[in-house]
Write an enzyme that holds these catalytic residues in place. Structure first.
Site, PDB file in Angstrom:
ATOM      1  N   LYS A  58       0.387  -1.342  -0.335  1.00 56.44           N
ATOM      2  CA  LYS A  58       0.381   0.430  -0.137  1.00 56.44           C
ATOM      3  C   LYS A  58       0.711   1.160   0.263  1.00 56.44           C
ATOM      4  O   LYS A  58       0.689   2.152  -0.139  1.00 56.44           O
ATOM      5  CB  LYS A  58      -0.654  -0.179   1.053  1.00 56.44           C
ATOM      6  CG  LYS A  58      -2.135   1.331   1.383  1.00 56.44           C
ATOM      7  CD  LYS A  58      -2.119   1.114   2.842  1.00 56.44           C
ATOM      8  CE  LYS A  58      -2.159   3.009   3.266  1.00 56.44           C
ATOM      9  NZ  LYS A  58      -1.374   3.794   3.515  1.00 56.44           N
ATOM     10  N   ARG A  68      -3.852  10.553   1.606  1.00 59.20           N
ATOM     11  CA  ARG A  68      -2.229  11.790   1.988  1.00 59.20           C
ATOM     12  C   ARG A  68      -1.711  11.638   0.214  1.00 59.20           C
ATOM     13  O   ARG A  68      -0.927  12.331   0.182  1.00 59.20           O
ATOM     14  CB  ARG A  68      -1.299  10.914   2.922  1.00 59.20           C
ATOM     15  CG  ARG A  68      -2.564  11.259   4.035  1.00 59.20           C
ATOM     16  CD  ARG A  68      -1.303  11.131   5.681  1.00 59.20           C
ATOM     17  NE  ARG A  68       0.193  12.017   5.616  1.00 59.20           N
ATOM     18  CZ  ARG A  68      -0.124  13.112   5.849  1.00 59.20           C
ATOM     19  NH1 ARG A  68      -1.509  13.764   6.433  1.00 59.20           N
ATOM     20  NH2 ARG A  68       0.908  14.009   5.418  1.00 59.20           N
ATOM     21  N   CYS A  94      -4.449   8.502   8.326  1.00 67.51           N
ATOM     22  CA  CYS A  94      -5.123   8.595   9.348  1.00 67.51           C
ATOM     23  C   CYS A  94      -4.290   9.533  10.626  1.00 67.51           C
ATOM     24  O   CYS A  94      -3.767  10.184  10.766  1.00 67.51           O
ATOM     25  CB  CYS A  94      -4.353   6.603   9.897  1.00 67.51           C
ATOM     26  SG  CYS A  94      -4.610   5.874   8.407  1.00 67.51           S
ATOM     27  N   ASP A 119       4.560   1.023  11.846  1.00 59.53           N
ATOM     28  CA  ASP A 119       2.939   0.787  11.224  1.00 59.53           C
ATOM     29  C   ASP A 119       3.037  -0.707  11.802  1.00 59.53           C
ATOM     30  O   ASP A 119       1.769  -1.856  11.946  1.00 59.53           O
ATOM     31  CB  ASP A 119       2.821   1.273   9.741  1.00 59.53           C
ATOM     32  CG  ASP A 119       2.458   2.598   9.302  1.00 59.53           C
ATOM     33  OD1 ASP A 119       3.810   3.276  10.056  1.00 59.53           O
ATOM     34  OD2 ASP A 119       1.568   2.297   8.579  1.00 59.53           O
ATOM     35  N   VAL A 125       8.015   7.936  16.035  1.00 61.24           N
ATOM     36  CA  VAL A 125       8.047   8.216  14.524  1.00 61.24           C
ATOM     37  C   VAL A 125       7.128   9.410  14.871  1.00 61.24           C
ATOM     38  O   VAL A 125       6.629  10.109  13.964  1.00 61.24           O
ATOM     39  CB  VAL A 125       7.729   7.440  12.981  1.00 61.24           C
ATOM     40  CG1 VAL A 125       7.513   7.800  11.656  1.00 61.24           C
ATOM     41  CG2 VAL A 125       8.397   6.997  13.194  1.00 61.24           C
TER      42      VAL A 125
HETATM   43  C1  UD1 Z   1       4.029   7.287   5.449  1.00 56.02           C
HETATM   44  C2  UD1 Z   1       3.379   5.472   5.278  1.00 56.02           C
HETATM   45  C3  UD1 Z   1       3.033   5.617   6.603  1.00 56.02           C
HETATM   46  C4  UD1 Z   1       4.216   4.996   7.507  1.00 56.02           C
HETATM   47  C5  UD1 Z   1       5.063   6.495   7.377  1.00 56.02           C
HETATM   48  C6  UD1 Z   1       5.865   6.669   8.337  1.00 56.02           C
HETATM   49  C7  UD1 Z   1       2.572   5.817   2.774  1.00 56.02           C
HETATM   50  C8  UD1 Z   1       1.018   5.908   2.591  1.00 56.02           C
HETATM   51  N1  UD1 Z   1       2.401   6.027   4.532  1.00 56.02           N
HETATM   52  O1  UD1 Z   1       2.940   8.033   5.624  1.00 56.02           O
HETATM   53  O2  UD1 Z   1       2.630   4.469   6.812  1.00 56.02           O
HETATM   54  O3  UD1 Z   1       3.635   5.055   8.862  1.00 56.02           O
HETATM   55  O4  UD1 Z   1       5.524   6.888   5.929  1.00 56.02           O
HETATM   56  O5  UD1 Z   1       6.733   5.206   8.084  1.00 56.02           O
HETATM   57  O6  UD1 Z   1       3.456   5.662   2.887  1.00 56.02           O
HETATM   58  N2  UD1 Z   1       6.384  15.186   8.566  1.00 56.02           N
HETATM   59  C9  UD1 Z   1       6.767  16.748   8.958  1.00 56.02           C
HETATM   60  N3  UD1 Z   1       6.598  17.340   7.973  1.00 56.02           N
HETATM   61  C10 UD1 Z   1       6.008  16.554   6.984  1.00 56.02           C
HETATM   62  C11 UD1 Z   1       6.293  15.716   6.327  1.00 56.02           C
HETATM   63  C12 UD1 Z   1       5.877  14.779   7.479  1.00 56.02           C
HETATM   64  O7  UD1 Z   1       6.771  17.077  10.360  1.00 56.02           O
HETATM   65  O8  UD1 Z   1       5.515  17.554   5.743  1.00 56.02           O
HETATM   66  C13 UD1 Z   1       6.303  14.125  10.463  1.00 56.02           C
HETATM   67  C14 UD1 Z   1       4.693  13.383  10.548  1.00 56.02           C
HETATM   68  O9  UD1 Z   1       4.208  14.261  11.370  1.00 56.02           O
HETATM   69  C15 UD1 Z   1       5.639  12.255  11.024  1.00 56.02           C
HETATM   70  C16 UD1 Z   1       7.304  12.010  10.586  1.00 56.02           C
HETATM   71  O10 UD1 Z   1       7.577  12.857   9.627  1.00 56.02           O
HETATM   72  O11 UD1 Z   1       5.813  12.449  12.635  1.00 56.02           O
HETATM   73  C17 UD1 Z   1       7.221  10.923  10.103  1.00 56.02           C
HETATM   74  O12 UD1 Z   1       6.475  11.224   8.545  1.00 56.02           O
HETATM   75  P1  UD1 Z   1       6.322  10.469   6.784  1.00 56.02           P
HETATM   76  O13 UD1 Z   1       7.684  10.140   6.999  1.00 56.02           O
HETATM   77  O14 UD1 Z   1       6.402  11.695   6.377  1.00 56.02           O
HETATM   78  O15 UD1 Z   1       4.848  10.031   7.130  1.00 56.02           O
HETATM   79  P2  UD1 Z   1       3.582   9.448   5.679  1.00 56.02           P
HETATM   80  O16 UD1 Z   1       4.442  10.152   4.421  1.00 56.02           O
HETATM   81  O17 UD1 Z   1       3.091  10.544   5.606  1.00 56.02           O
END
Ligand code: UD1
Length: 438
Positions: free
Chosen positions: A23, A97, A121, A311, A333
């Site tokens: 996914k 997202r 989520c 996850d 995370v």
């Molecule tokens: C992706 C995965 C999710 C997984 C996560 C971490 C997908 C669709 N989802 O989510 O299942 O749990 O990676 O492995 O691939 N952050 C910021 N600013 C930003 C972006 C992120 O502060 O602009 C922070 C987030 O709040 C979080 C952390 O960085 O605390 C990690 O987020 P990120 O790795 O970006 O997660 P996703 O890509 O949304």
């Protein structure tokens, strides 16, 4: 409408199920197809809601899509990419997202993009500041509008230096999808290196991109003028595989997960073994089972790859409620991923949450108001309850808890689970789970 599952728990899950493509990869490869001048073909595609949402959004932008669901093969033809109507895009607001990753490819193809408000989520603030800062540094203008963001790039996009303060998966993908066709060199430091990102790099390389990955989280990309389509088989879903493994452990069961892939699951497998779970790996998949005897408590810290994936945490916590002694969990995370433990407590689990960083690492959330550590004391028998799914992975962990608990549980809101778990009700039936849709 509420989607309900009645679960008659306390029986082991036994049998074989099959996991398809990840996914966290498939929707991104679909977005990458927008960059190609010729059609792309993606294999091992699961039937999950996130694939539907991205298909709808791609179709609105003129991509012709054909999904052979039985075979799991998706054909994407981006020849007639066009600007979509804001009202149509808006109908998809809040559903995923992934739309944020359309920015770079749409800027390259059309010079502008409108991205609806995001969903996904509710497990923390989940800001998009890294994404927007990155896009700005490539030369994009970002304007916040009522129902989303508008992005333009009148003068095209130029290669740049990007440093991520935290190795965000999404922001790394944003950078890759934008840099591959930007003018000149891009150097990304502090990049995430999850297996799904490496597979996206495989896809982009097949399309004609030039990129290198160093061991120190640095990725260098040389922009090219044209990319073509790709043919690719998606890597298997390591989160789904680990979820079924945790279900086997928590229910004293025995599940063969066809498609599970050892190299992407090394850290999970080590932890599974330390807790007392058994597994056997062959060329086609991995068999996971509870070998009898007591489960052991552990200290568990989630982290970015190659650490223990966040996850994987929620499903495994259910099994930890059955371990003899105190387990310590530190979620580093997401700041707000332990809310799901409340329902487990209602079912008989003994779990306390803390604001402090427990475990070895001092993380970004320490000394702030985030309950991001937990102590789980077991073993505690679980009993059936009336529970509501909080989010995707938390939802699957509730299913596991209900299946492990003695008596009947009523699980509300199970449709959320289909965002990331293909045909999970059919799979539960194959594993002889006593469940019935309400
Ligand atoms: C992706 C995965 C999710 C997984 C996560 C971490 C997908 C669709 N989802 O989510 O299942 O749990 O990676 O492995 O691939 N952050 C910021 N600013 C930003 C972006 C992120 O502060 O602009 C922070 C987030 O709040 C979080 C952390 O960085 O605390 C990690 O987020 P990120 O790795 O970006 O997660 P996703 O890509 O949304």
């Amino acid at each position: 409408m509420d989607s309900i599952l009645r679960v008659d728990g306390g029986k082991p899950l036994n049998g074989e199920i099959f996991v398809r493509g990840a996914k966290n990869f498939v929707p991104k490869a679909m977005v990458a197809s927008l960059l190609g001048s010729t059609p792309s073909k993606l294999r091992n595609v699961p039937q999950i809601r996130d694939v539907d949402v991205v298909s709808e959004l791609l179709s609105l932008h003129g991509v012709h899509i054909n999904f052979d669901q039985g075979a799991g093969v998706l054909d994407l033809n981006p020849k007639n990419v066009e600007i979509a109507h804001v009202a149509d895009i808006d109908a998809l607001a809040g559903s995923s997202r992934i739309p944020i990753l359309f920015c770079g490819p749409l800027l390259h193809r059309l010079g502008e993009a409108f991205i609806p408000d995001l969903g996904g989520c509710n497990i923390g603030g989940r800001p998009i500041d890294f994404h927007l800062d990155t896009l700005r540094s490539f030369g994009a203008n970002v304007i916040k509008e009522d129902n989303g963001i508008r992005i333009t790039a009148d003068k095209g996009l130029r290669g740049t230096q990007v440093h991520l303060p935290f190795p965000s998966v999404g922001a790394t993908e944003q950078t890759l999808l934008t840099a591959v066709m930007a003018d000149g060199l891009t150097e990304l430091t502090g990049a995430a290196i999850e297996p799904e990102i490496m597979d996206l790099i495989n896809v982009l390389q097949k399309m004609g991109a030039i990129m290198s990955v160093d061991t120190d989280r640095t990725i260098r990309i040389e922009g090219v003028k044209e990319l073509t389509g790709f043919t690719h088989t998606a890597l298997p879903d390591r989160i789904e595989a680990a979820s079924w493994a945790s279900a086997a452990l928590a229910t004293h069961g025995d599940i063969y997960v066809r498609g599970a892939h050892q190299p992407d699951m090394t850290t999970f497998l080590n932890t599974f073994r330390k807790v007392g779970g058994a597994f056997a790996i062959d060329d086609e998949g991995i068999r996971f089972w509870h070998p009898g005897g007591e489960l052991k408590p552990i200290v568990l810290e989630t982290n970015v790859h190659p650490g223990f994936m966040t996850d994987w945490q929620q499903p495994l916590v259910v099994a930890l409620t059955q371990a003899s002694g105190l387990s310590i969990l530190h979620e580093t995370v997401y700041e707000n991923r332990l809310g799901f433990t409340r329902a487990l407590r209602e079912m008989g689990a003994n779990i306390q949450v803390y604001r402090e960083c427990l475990g070895g690492l001092r993380c970004r959330f320490g000394q702030r108001n985030f309950n991001h550590s937990a102590v789980i004391s077991g073993p505690t028998p679980l009993h059936g309850a009336n529970i509501t799914v909080p989010d995707l992975r938390g939802g699957f962990s509730y299913l596991i808890a209900a299946l492990a608990a003695e008596g009947e549980s009523i699980v509300h809101g199970i449709d959320v689970i289909s965002r990331g778990y293909e045909h999970f009700l059919n799979k539960l039936a194959r594993l002889d789970a006593q469940v019935e849709r309400g």
